[in-house]
Write an enzyme that holds these catalytic residues in place. Structure first.
Site, PDB file in Angstrom:
ATOM      1  N   ARG A 118       0.880  -1.168   0.000  1.00  0.00           N
ATOM      2  CA  ARG A 118       0.000   0.000   0.000  1.00  0.00           C
ATOM      3  C   ARG A 118       0.917   1.218   0.000  1.00  0.00           C
ATOM      4  NH1 ARG A 118      -5.355   1.609   1.920  1.00  0.00           N
ATOM      5  NH2 ARG A 118      -5.274   3.619   2.968  1.00  0.00           N
ATOM      6  N   HIS A 145      -7.187   1.519  -6.733  1.00  0.00           N
ATOM      7  CA  HIS A 145      -7.538   0.857  -5.469  1.00  0.00           C
ATOM      8  C   HIS A 145      -8.347  -0.406  -5.822  1.00  0.00           C
ATOM      9  CE1 HIS A 145      -8.049   0.186  -1.365  1.00  0.00           C
ATOM     10  NE2 HIS A 145      -8.704   1.264  -0.982  1.00  0.00           N
ATOM     11  N   GLN A 148     -10.387  -2.639  -3.076  1.00  0.00           N
ATOM     12  CA  GLN A 148     -11.632  -2.023  -2.635  1.00  0.00           C
ATOM     13  C   GLN A 148     -12.755  -2.303  -3.620  1.00  0.00           C
ATOM     14  OE1 GLN A 148     -12.546  -0.105   0.250  1.00  0.00           O
ATOM     15  NE2 GLN A 148     -14.520  -0.573  -0.678  1.00  0.00           N
ATOM     16  N   ASP A 240     -16.363   9.419  -2.165  1.00  0.00           N
ATOM     17  CA  ASP A 240     -15.100   9.280  -1.442  1.00  0.00           C
ATOM     18  C   ASP A 240     -14.737  10.653  -0.890  1.00  0.00           C
ATOM     19  OD1 ASP A 240     -12.736   8.264  -0.430  1.00  0.00           O
ATOM     20  OD2 ASP A 240     -11.728   8.091  -2.366  1.00  0.00           O
ATOM     21  N   CYS A 280     -15.977   4.157   0.418  1.00  0.00           N
ATOM     22  CA  CYS A 280     -14.858   3.260   0.705  1.00  0.00           C
ATOM     23  C   CYS A 280     -14.281   3.472   2.103  1.00  0.00           C
ATOM     24  CB  CYS A 280     -13.779   3.403  -0.355  1.00  0.00           C
ATOM     25  SG  CYS A 280     -13.145   5.085  -0.547  1.00  0.00           S
ATOM     26  N   ARG A 308     -14.301  -6.433   2.328  1.00  0.00           N
ATOM     27  CA  ARG A 308     -12.861  -6.360   2.068  1.00  0.00           C
ATOM     28  C   ARG A 308     -12.177  -7.647   2.541  1.00  0.00           C
ATOM     29  NH1 ARG A 308     -10.155  -1.481   1.600  1.00  0.00           N
ATOM     30  NH2 ARG A 308      -8.351  -2.811   1.244  1.00  0.00           N
TER      31      ARG A 308
END
Length: 322
Positions: A118, A145, A148, A240, A280, A308
């Site tokens: 990440r 991403h 996600q 987001d 998210c 997730r």
């Protein structure tokens, strides 16, 4: 109650050793397989069944960006599958002191069975994958991403019964989330409308890639600066934060630019009556979304967050199981 872990439609060895850097590297069939496997793993967990297909396997987790969901879901996931996860902060390993990505990749390949990273740079993730002899998973970059969006796809399918033809409206910054949602929607035959202010719209190269993929699945990818137009007849409204990690100094500027792109109850009413709201996380109530929406009956954010765990377990099994 017994629930067998079935590897439907694809040979379990099919994805073994493959990297997961962007959804564009995976076909509709491969993503469908991962989602089916995630569903089965979720059922197993709900029924207290603890198969350990990754017993003796080790996942290295490199974090240059802090995390709640990515770290906990991957660490819990590999443990539940019988393996071990090693948290590797960039402050604690030599990559944070100037060791090359190539040297790091080759050293870790001798110790681990897979790497999740990440970080900021997509190029760094791609270089890590090129030099490593084990699978590399993109846990997040500034460009994409993908993990996600796997969870998002599982959540939408659970809520709507299908992905084919579902319309998603993404309101806000044309960031890594928008990019991966475009690719995921395009591959899976969904319709996606991204509403973002001019100057904050998605990368045009990724838009072009998504539209090319959409032509194969009969999906529709649209970019607009009109949130009201975007959400009409939508099954899903997604948003987001306005300022992502590393953009904190732009907070005030972005609040001005995005003031007309907040998801509120009046905007939600323009979508279908059974539309769901997704985010998210982490969320800033009162900025990109009002509290009554994110905490209301249309919101599925915690189902989305839990998923997730299940999709990432599916990914680990698919890529790491011998």
């Amino acid at each position: 109650m017994g629930v067998e872990l079935k590897r439907a439609r694809l040979n379990p060895q099919y994805l073994h050793g493959k990297d997961f850097l962007t959804l564009a590297d995976y076909t509709q069939e491969e993503i469908t397989y991962l989602l089916q496997l995630a569903d089965q793993l979720k059922i197993q967990r709900k029924n207290g069944i603890a198969e350990q297909p990754l017993k003796g396997k080790t996942l290295g987790m490199i974090f240059e960006k802090s995390s709640t969901r990515t770290r906990v879901s991957f660490e819990a996931g590999i443990y539940q599958l019988g393996g071990n996860g090693i948290f590797l902060s960039s402050k604690d390993i030599q990559i944070g002191r100037g060791e090359s990505i190539s040297d790091t990749a080759q050293v870790l390949s001798g110790y681990l069975d897979a790497i999740m990273i990440r970080t900021f740079s997509q190029t760094a993730v791609e270089e890590l994958a090129e030099k490593a002899s084990i699978p590399v998973i993109n846990g997040l970059t500034d460009l994409y991403h993908p993990c996600q969006v796997l969870a998002d796809l599982q959540t939408i399918k659970e809520q709507k019964g299908t992905l084919d033809g579902v319309k998603v409206s993404y309101i806000g910054d044309g960031n890594n989330m928008a990019h991966s949602l475009m690719l995921g929607a395009a591959i899976m035959g969904m319709h996606l409308s991204v509403a973002a202010p001019k100057g904050y719209q998605p990368d045009q190269k990724i838009v072009a890639k998504a539209k090319k993929l959409a032509a194969l699945s009969e999906a529709d990818i649209q970019i607009t600066d009109n949130p009201e137009l975007s959400v009409k007849e939508s099954d899903v409204i997604y948003t987001d934060v306005w300022a992502s990690m590393g953009q904190e100094e732009e907070q005030v500027k972005r609040e001005i630019a995005f003031k007309d792109f907040q998801v509120h109850s009046n905007l939600l009413q323009l979508a279908k009556s059974d539309a769901i709201f997704m985010h998210c996380l982490p969320a800033h109530r009162g900025e990109e979304v009002t509290a009554d929406v994110i905490d209301g009956n249309h919101s599925v954010i915690f189902q989305q967050a839990e998923n997730r765990l299940h999709v990432q377990k599916a990914l680990l099994v698919a890529l790491m199981e011998s």
